[in-house]
Design an enzyme around this catalytic site. Structure first.
Site, short mmCIF file in Angstrom:
data_model
loop_
_atom_site.label_atom_id
_atom_site.label_comp_id
_atom_site.label_asym_id
_atom_site.label_seq_id
_atom_site.Cartn_x
_atom_site.Cartn_y
_atom_site.Cartn_z
N ARG A 139 -7.59 -4.73 0.02
CA ARG A 139 -8.15 -4.40 -1.30
C ARG A 139 -8.69 -5.64 -2.02
NH1 ARG A 139 -7.14 0.92 -1.17
NH2 ARG A 139 -5.05 1.59 -0.64
N ASP A 170 -2.78 0.64 -7.07
CA ASP A 170 -3.55 0.09 -5.95
C ASP A 170 -4.96 -0.33 -6.36
OD1 ASP A 170 -1.41 0.43 -4.25
OD2 ASP A 170 -2.09 2.36 -3.50
N ARG A 210 7.51 -8.34 2.88
CA ARG A 210 7.66 -7.38 1.78
C ARG A 210 9.09 -6.85 1.65
NH1 ARG A 210 2.56 -3.49 1.93
NH2 ARG A 210 3.45 -2.84 -0.06
C1 S3P Z 1 2.15 4.51 -1.75
C2 S3P Z 1 2.80 4.17 -2.90
C3 S3P Z 1 2.51 2.94 -3.66
C4 S3P Z 1 1.17 2.35 -3.26
C5 S3P Z 1 0.99 2.31 -1.78
C6 S3P Z 1 1.06 3.70 -1.19
C7 S3P Z 1 2.55 5.76 -1.06
O1 S3P Z 1 3.49 1.98 -3.39
O2 S3P Z 1 1.03 1.07 -3.81
O3 S3P Z 1 -0.27 1.75 -1.45
O4 S3P Z 1 1.82 6.22 -0.17
O5 S3P Z 1 3.61 6.29 -1.40
P1 S3P Z 1 4.90 1.99 -4.19
O6 S3P Z 1 5.43 3.35 -4.07
O7 S3P Z 1 5.78 1.00 -3.51
O8 S3P Z 1 4.58 1.58 -5.59
#
Ligand code: S3P
Length: 433
Positions: A391, A319, A126
């Site tokens: 998920r 999500d 990632r």
């Molecule tokens: C999250 C932010 C989101 C989300 C992740 C949790 C967080 O990601 O998809 O599961 O806890 O701040 P991004 O901020 O990279 O979009």
């Protein structure tokens, strides 16, 4: 432990009243901010999934005492204060958790500690430049693998200065990493986001006594503020509730209610999208828990129709797309999602992983660089590979409600990252796992 392969028989019906575990994003933050605070913070209903455990493990490795009381239902975090963390003696293993890695990078860089953060095979694919770039602008020295992926190493002894940063992608994790580093920096650090993302960091920092200033899309914090320990309860996770809400809309006979769910407006895109698709959803008994709005969400069996998902809702439902794609596959007509390129950078490439699973079930799919088109229709059974993405695995378990034959799902151990009790809870609600 969850069996890595689950077989879900068709024909279940979801109904009743249930509770899902605590919100993952809020749980991570409660543990991290408690660790940085002065005094003992008590957290109730913290999600004790593998991702939050990775955060707990990393903070323990930096000298923070964290006690689990009442069989993990209460966490006591003995705050080390803003300048009390120690450099870890070992590599910090963030497991599957992007939130752990990105937010901890902000804290570790801010604290001027030397550390290396790594994770499992999924996390090691990632993108991390989105955090190393702004933290580098603040004066931290960070290195990653050549393509910007973990392991992520942070050099010791750098003192950070404030920046005024415009996020290139809408990301609550990056916004949070920069603000957390900003707590340690000289001056006032500001972040401007291109679209609204979850604001749990801003809300909870205020709960810990930090002055967080919001002006439109720009949020800022002055460095050097003290976090004061507090007591808080974590609302139930709307991202976990979403599986049951979609399932009950698709295959209920009566209403299904999920209690005490966090309904922060930066997270309720899933409800808005389902309503646009024709789902009958009500939020009752609104109240506030731990500085977050909470409600009991009820969904009634509904006939769903395909829609063009408004791109403005995408970051607010980021999500929930795996299970929303299942809803779309069972809806009448075509659903089109665009502006969702970020889905390619989650625990798996959620556009390709969902597309290949849905094709296995006989659904007509067109993938786009930043989204997907799904032709609603009938689902067959089949063998689905979740690519170790929690998920995706849970979304296909819900698909079984409308499938004509069993669905076998591989890679289900990952469900424990966010929802360790999914299988018993889903069985009780009516899923035939
Ligand atoms: C999250 C932010 C989101 C989300 C992740 C949790 C967080 O990601 O998809 O599961 O806890 O701040 P991004 O901020 O990279 O979009």
């Amino acid at each position: 432990m969850i069996d890595d392969e689950l077989i879900v028989q068709p024909g279940g019906v979801l109904q009743g009243t249930l509770r899902v575990p605590g919100d993952k994003s809020i749980s991570h933050r409660a543990v991290m901010f408690g660790a940085l605070a002065e005094g003992v913070t008590e957290v109730r209903e913290c999600l004790m999934g593998e991702d939050v455990r990775a955060t707990i493990g990393a903070l323990r490795a930096m000298g923070v005492r964290i006690d689990e009381l009442a069989a993990g239902r209460v966490l006591q975090i003995h705050g080390a204060g803003l300048h009390g963390l120690r450099a870890p003696a070992t590599v910090l293993d963030c497991g599957n958790s992007g939130t752990s890695m990105r937010l901890l990078a902000g804290i570790v860089a801010g604290a001027g500690l030397g550390a290396t953060l790594t994770g499992d095979a999924s996390l090691r694919r990632r993108p991390m430049r989105r955090v190393t770039e702004p933290l580098g602008l603040m004066g931290a020295v960070l290195t990653t693998a050549p393509n910007g992926t973990p392991p992520l190493s942070i050099a010791a002894g750098r003192r950070l200065h404030a920046i005024d940063y415009v996020l290139p992608v809408a990301s609550a994790q990056v916004k949070s990493a920069v603000l957390l580093a900003g707590l340690f920096a000289d001056g006032t650090t500001a972040v401007t986001e291109p679209a609204t993302t979850r604001d749990h960091t801003e809300r909870m920092l205020r709960g810990f006594g930090v002055d967080v200033i919001q002006r439109g899309a720009r949020v800022s914090v002055a460095g050097g503020q003290t976090l004061r320990a507090t007591a808080l309860t974590v609302p139930a996770d709307i991202s976990s509730a979403a599986f049951f809400l979609v399932g009950a809309a698709l295959a209920g006979q009566h209403a299904l209610t999920v209690e005490a769910v966090g309904v922060n407006p930066t997270r309720t895109g899933v409800l808005e999208i389902l309503r646009l698709m024709g789902a009958e959803i009500t939020c009752e008994n609104p109240r506030e828990i731990g500085g977050e709005p909470v409600a009991d969400i009820t969904v009634r069996p509904s006939t769903l129709r395909g829609i063009e998902v408004p791109p403005t809702l995408v970051p607010l439902a980021i999500d929930e797309f795996p299970v929303l794609f299942i809803a779309a596959a069972c809806a009448r007509g075509r659903t089109r999602v665009t502006g969702a390129e970020e889905l390619r950078h989650k625990e798996s490439d959620r556009i390709d992983t969902m597309a290949s699973g849905l094709r296995t079930l006989g659904v007509q799919i067109t993938t786009l660089p930043d989204g997907i088109e799904i032709e609603g229709g009938a689902l067959t059974g089949g063998l689905i590979e979740s690519h170790g993405d929690h998920r995706i695995a849970m979304a296909f378990a819900i698909a079984s409600l409308r499938a004509s034959a069993p669905i076998i799902i591989r890679g289900c151990a990952a469900i424990a990252t966010s929802f360790p009790d999914f299988v018993p809870l889903a069985r009780r609600a009516g899923l035939r796992i």
